[in-house]
Design a protein around this motif. Sequence first.
Motif, PDB file in Angstrom:
ATOM      1  N   ARG A 128      -9.527  -2.461   2.360  1.00 48.72           N
ATOM      2  CA  ARG A 128      -8.599  -2.419   1.227  1.00 48.72           C
ATOM      3  C   ARG A 128      -7.789  -3.707   1.138  1.00 48.72           C
ATOM      4  O   ARG A 128      -7.570  -4.244   0.047  1.00 48.72           O
ATOM      5  N   THR A 133       0.420   4.446   2.100  1.00 53.31           N
ATOM      6  CA  THR A 133       0.371   4.405   3.559  1.00 53.31           C
ATOM      7  C   THR A 133       1.002   5.669   4.130  1.00 53.31           C
ATOM      8  O   THR A 133       2.120   6.026   3.754  1.00 53.31           O
ATOM      9  N   LEU A 182       0.866  -1.185   0.000  1.00 48.20           N
ATOM     10  CA  LEU A 182       0.000   0.000   0.000  1.00 48.20           C
ATOM     11  C   LEU A 182       0.899   1.230   0.000  1.00 48.20           C
ATOM     12  O   LEU A 182       1.160   1.838   1.052  1.00 48.20           O
TER      13      LEU A 182
END
Length: 335
Positions: free
Chosen positions: A153, A87, A84
Amino acid sequence: MYQTKRPDHPVNIIGAGIAGAWHALLFAQSGYAVTLHEQSDAAMTLSTSHWAGGMLAPYCESEVAEPVISRLGLRSLDLWRRELPDTPLHGSLVVAHARERSDFERFAKLTSGHRRVDAAGITELEPSLEGRFREALFFPSEGHVEPRRVLPRLHERIRKAGGTVRFESPATTDKLDGIVIDCRGIAARDAQPDLRGVKGEMILIETGEVQLARPVRLIHPRWPLYVIPREDHLFMLGATSIEAEDTGVSVRSALELLGAAYAVHPAFGEARIVEFGSGLRPAFPDNLPRIGVRGGQISVNGLYRHGFLLAPALAELTLNFVERGQIDNEVMQCA
């Protein structure tokens, strides 16, 4: 021993909180037929992860945690960045008022990865804190995630990698085929009776009067209290660590959490309280994580107050064991 990867071999993971989600993601990406089972619904309100702070702070945690926490936490930061990339890794800020100066210096000595910033430096990092503190410790490599946004997610990433996520699926380890990975947290005491629940309380508040780009920790005589920015002008206040297994928020804890927010910035005194809540963090007697292997079943538990920090690295260790028989002696126990 699991030494040969078999993409058609089923891997069933129980518990869709942060530990289970990361295990499902890494195994699905490696080609395994993954099914992630969760007894609650997609809102995950029964999960400890739902009430977590989402702190990714391996350097700050080294004040009280064993070195293995920092080691695994630093590896987890790499995995968060990889999976991700958006982040929020904007660092974390540790502040203290004059009366806690000695505790502030103690924190500085027990931790690394920080630099000291003066009042001007604090203002540059967090304009809302202008004039509030004379000095702070800035940990630039740290970050945070918002659990209630990042878990969905991760679940979606699992599906895109070919895995299956089943909510309202109360699976048990003895009814599943293939490799079974138990990530149930405190619910796994039927198999791991030495687990205990450590209550962590939180308060969610809303205000548009303060803006923060990163978590701010306030040195406190008893607890590491912090203010974590969320989206939509929300802030999470946490987090207590209480040896109790009820799920309420005590008046004393509420007063201390709200008082800590006010001590960071008086404008929090006018904020709207959105939610009180608490979760039970699963912990072993030594407060260290454990990956247990018995036959075709693997248990991952005891993440204590470091769930979001440790979950990616622990999932990677489990995958390395399944694929190559690699054992991390600090966290793995093989029967």
